[in-house]
Write a protein that holds these residues in place. Structure first.
Motif, mmCIF file in Angstrom:
data_model
loop_
_atom_site.group_PDB
_atom_site.id
_atom_site.type_symbol
_atom_site.label_atom_id
_atom_site.label_comp_id
_atom_site.label_asym_id
_atom_site.label_seq_id
_atom_site.Cartn_x
_atom_site.Cartn_y
_atom_site.Cartn_z
ATOM 1 N N ASN A 1 0.810 -1.218 0.000
ATOM 2 C CA ASN A 1 0.000 0.000 0.000
ATOM 3 C C ASN A 1 0.848 1.276 0.000
ATOM 4 O OD1 ASN A 1 -2.712 0.987 -0.005
ATOM 5 N ND2 ASN A 1 -2.478 1.595 2.136
ATOM 6 N N SER A 2 2.117 1.190 -0.372
ATOM 7 C CA SER A 2 3.034 2.322 -0.251
ATOM 8 C C SER A 2 2.556 3.549 -1.019
ATOM 9 C CB SER A 2 4.429 1.928 -0.737
ATOM 10 O OG SER A 2 5.018 0.974 0.125
ATOM 11 N N TRP A 3 2.110 3.378 -2.264
ATOM 12 C CA TRP A 3 1.710 4.537 -3.066
ATOM 13 C C TRP A 3 0.489 5.239 -2.490
ATOM 14 C CZ3 TRP A 3 4.071 7.589 -6.238
ATOM 15 C CH2 TRP A 3 3.335 8.514 -6.975
ATOM 16 N N ASN A 4 -0.475 4.477 -1.996
ATOM 17 C CA ASN A 4 -1.653 5.085 -1.376
ATOM 18 C C ASN A 4 -1.260 5.876 -0.132
ATOM 19 O OD1 ASN A 4 -3.367 3.981 -3.306
ATOM 20 N ND2 ASN A 4 -3.697 2.116 -2.113
ATOM 21 N N VAL A 5 -0.306 5.358 0.624
ATOM 22 C CA VAL A 5 0.175 6.071 1.804
ATOM 23 C C VAL A 5 0.825 7.387 1.394
ATOM 24 C CG1 VAL A 5 1.826 6.000 3.715
ATOM 25 C CG2 VAL A 5 0.466 3.972 3.180
ATOM 26 N N ILE A 6 1.619 7.359 0.334
ATOM 27 C CA ILE A 6 2.282 8.578 -0.149
ATOM 28 C C ILE A 6 1.248 9.613 -0.589
ATOM 29 C CG2 ILE A 6 3.752 9.520 -1.978
ATOM 30 C CD1 ILE A 6 5.314 6.872 -1.894
ATOM 31 N N GLU A 7 0.195 9.172 -1.282
ATOM 32 C CA GLU A 7 -0.849 10.103 -1.707
ATOM 33 C C GLU A 7 -1.541 10.745 -0.504
ATOM 34 O OE1 GLU A 7 -2.391 8.536 -6.018
ATOM 35 O OE2 GLU A 7 -3.082 7.405 -4.268
ATOM 36 N N GLU A 8 -1.739 9.987 0.562
ATOM 37 C CA GLU A 8 -2.337 10.530 1.781
ATOM 38 C C GLU A 8 -1.385 11.500 2.476
ATOM 39 O OE1 GLU A 8 -3.398 7.163 4.085
ATOM 40 O OE2 GLU A 8 -4.983 6.481 2.704
ATOM 41 N N LEU A 9 -0.093 11.182 2.461
ATOM 42 C CA LEU A 9 0.892 12.056 3.089
ATOM 43 C C LEU A 9 0.984 13.398 2.362
ATOM 44 C CD1 LEU A 9 3.747 9.481 3.800
ATOM 45 C CD2 LEU A 9 2.365 10.670 5.506
ATOM 46 N N LYS A 10 0.788 13.380 1.057
ATOM 47 C CA LYS A 10 0.842 14.616 0.267
ATOM 48 C C LYS A 10 -0.189 15.631 0.761
ATOM 49 C CE LYS A 10 1.783 17.391 -3.177
ATOM 50 N NZ LYS A 10 3.035 18.180 -3.212
ATOM 51 N N ILE A 11 -1.313 15.165 1.259
ATOM 52 C CA ILE A 11 -2.367 16.058 1.750
ATOM 53 C C ILE A 11 -1.896 16.827 2.983
ATOM 54 C CG2 ILE A 11 -4.715 16.155 2.663
ATOM 55 C CD1 ILE A 11 -5.310 13.608 1.045
ATOM 56 N N SER A 12 -1.182 16.121 3.871
ATOM 57 C CA SER A 12 -0.735 16.736 5.124
ATOM 58 C C SER A 12 0.616 17.424 4.997
ATOM 59 C CB SER A 12 -0.668 15.675 6.225
ATOM 60 O OG SER A 12 -1.909 15.050 6.414
ATOM 61 N N TYR A 13 1.426 16.988 4.032
ATOM 62 C CA TYR A 13 2.780 17.524 3.878
ATOM 63 C C TYR A 13 2.972 17.997 2.441
ATOM 64 C CZ TYR A 13 3.509 14.948 8.231
ATOM 65 O OH TYR A 13 3.413 14.459 9.528
ATOM 66 N N PRO A 14 2.793 19.277 2.178
ATOM 67 C CA PRO A 14 2.919 19.800 0.807
ATOM 68 C C PRO A 14 4.305 19.579 0.200
ATOM 69 C CG PRO A 14 1.860 21.410 2.249
ATOM 70 C CD PRO A 14 2.379 20.321 3.129
ATOM 71 N N ALA A 15 5.334 19.389 1.044
ATOM 72 C CA ALA A 15 6.699 19.200 0.530
ATOM 73 C C ALA A 15 6.901 17.830 -0.102
ATOM 74 C CB ALA A 15 7.707 19.394 1.656
ATOM 75 N N VAL A 16 5.938 16.930 0.086
ATOM 76 C CA VAL A 16 6.070 15.572 -0.451
ATOM 77 C C VAL A 16 5.865 15.574 -1.964
ATOM 78 C CG1 VAL A 16 4.978 13.293 -0.555
ATOM 79 C CG2 VAL A 16 5.452 14.349 1.663
ATOM 80 N N LYS A 17 6.787 14.964 -2.665
ATOM 81 C CA LYS A 17 6.678 14.693 -4.095
ATOM 82 C C LYS A 17 6.987 13.218 -4.294
ATOM 83 C CE LYS A 17 8.198 19.358 -5.369
ATOM 84 N NZ LYS A 17 9.175 20.145 -6.154
ATOM 85 N N ALA A 18 6.531 12.645 -5.381
ATOM 86 C CA ALA A 18 6.735 11.205 -5.538
ATOM 87 C C ALA A 18 6.714 10.779 -6.999
ATOM 88 C CB ALA A 18 5.667 10.432 -4.761
ATOM 89 N N ILE A 19 7.424 9.702 -7.254
ATOM 90 C CA ILE A 19 7.458 9.060 -8.568
ATOM 91 C C ILE A 19 7.232 7.573 -8.341
ATOM 92 C CG2 ILE A 19 8.882 8.498 -10.576
ATOM 93 C CD1 ILE A 19 10.431 11.112 -10.025
ATOM 94 N N LYS A 20 6.396 6.968 -9.164
ATOM 95 C CA LYS A 20 6.123 5.535 -9.024
ATOM 96 C C LYS A 20 6.492 4.799 -10.304
ATOM 97 C CE LYS A 20 2.333 2.197 -8.292
ATOM 98 N NZ LYS A 20 3.167 1.277 -7.487
#
Length: 316
Positions: free
Chosen positions: A46-65
């Motif tokens: 579930n790593s990608w779903n977790v990252i998408e949720e973290l993006k909501i709380s932490y604007p500094a989060v960026k990600a590549i899958k």
């Protein structure tokens, strides 16, 4: 932007929320402008779903899958291209690296004008089956590269942005980034003792094959770094040496026969002597090596497809 924190990951959904909160806390305490760049290397959990949720709380989060698992080197190479920070920090996603090390790494990199600072996990929490091979690889890498680091494979490293924008990482070469950087002309390489924490979630994703692949990549780096721009110096010199040895042996055998003929004494036919076949093989091998070097001079080392990866999603 001050810092890009690059985190390659594969099936680490349990550790991501805690790691992200920890990094954000450290950054805010020191007033850094930053980004957290996750590279999901084809996780099946579930790593990608977790990252998408973290993006909501932490604007500094960026990600590549990635669409599939390419390996840590591929993840780092893509992250290096996408990073925007003046200083880039790489760390693992399993909470074995401490974000509390980031401020000191950042300070030293800027004040001491270093290109790279490599972490040294002086006290490790790994099994002996992992620590002993690691020590052997570190010793071999120090010997071949001339870089006096104790822990080449530590995931916690700091780089100036122009270093990561210059080098190329592929295969299993992420553990040899300091060596690649040195061959690229970045020679100010430092080391810092860092905390190594016991794994809190999940299990290690690396098997025994990484040691074999790592050794082969070390040889590849050494060859490319030393002879990548002049392959004829390697293949040509070996080819000329082999050709000369074979030629000298052949001339010796022929000369010996002519001597016996002139002295009217018995002698063995040239084709009856083992040395004749050794000389013949040496001449042929020398010619092939020389031609290999010549062809290598005509072929560019960097294939255009080497670092093309299928990216499924991006948060940039």
């Amino acid at each position: 932007m001050d810092i890009s924190v690059v985190i390659p990951l594969y099936n680490e959904d349990e550790s991501l929320p805690e790691l992200t909160a920890w990094i954000a806390r450290v950054m805010e305490e020191h007033n850094f402008s930053y980004e957290i760049l996750f590279v999901d290397d084809g996780s099946t959990d579930n790593s990608w779903n977790v990252i998408e949720e973290l993006k909501i709380s932490y604007p500094a989060v960026k990600a590549i899958k990635f669409r599939r698992n390419y390996g840590k080197s591929a993840a780092l190479n893509v992250a290096f291209e996408a990073s925007q920070g003046e200083v880039l920090i790489t760390m693992d996603a399993d909470l074995q690296d401490s974000p509390d090390e980031i401020p000191e790494l950042y300070r030293r990199l800027r004040e001491e004008k270093l290109d790279i600072i490599s972490g040294w996990k002086k006290k490790r929490y790994d099994p002996i089956t992992k620590t002993i091979p690691t020590k052997l690889f570190n010793a071999a890498t120090r010997k071949m590269s001339g870089i006096q680091l104790n822990d080449f494979n530590c995931g916690l490293k700091a780089y100036r942005s122009d270093v990561v924008k210059t080098i190329e990482v592929y295969g299993e070469m992420h553990r040899y980034i300091p060596v690649i950087a040195k061959w690229a002309g970045f020679k100010n390489i430092g080391e810092q003792v860092v905390e190594h924490r016991a794994r809190k979630y999940g299990v290690t994703k690396f098997g025994f094959s990484r040691f074999i692949n790592g050794f082969l990549d070390l040889l590849s780096i050494f060859f490319v770094g030393k002879f990548g721009k002049r392959p004829m110096h390697f293949f040509g010199s070996m080819g000329v040496l082999s050709f000369l040895v074979g030629t000298i042996m052949a001339l010796w055998i022929i000369g010996e026969k002519l001597y016996h003929i002139s002295m009217n004494t018995s002698y063995r036919e040239i084709t009856d002597q083992p040395g004749f076949y050794i000389a013949l093989v040496a001449i042929i091998l020398g010619s092939q090596l020389f031609l290999t070097g010549f062809v290598a001079e005509l072929v560019t080392r960097n294939a255009s497809e080497r670092n093309q990866y299928l990216i499924e999603k991006e948060i940039l």
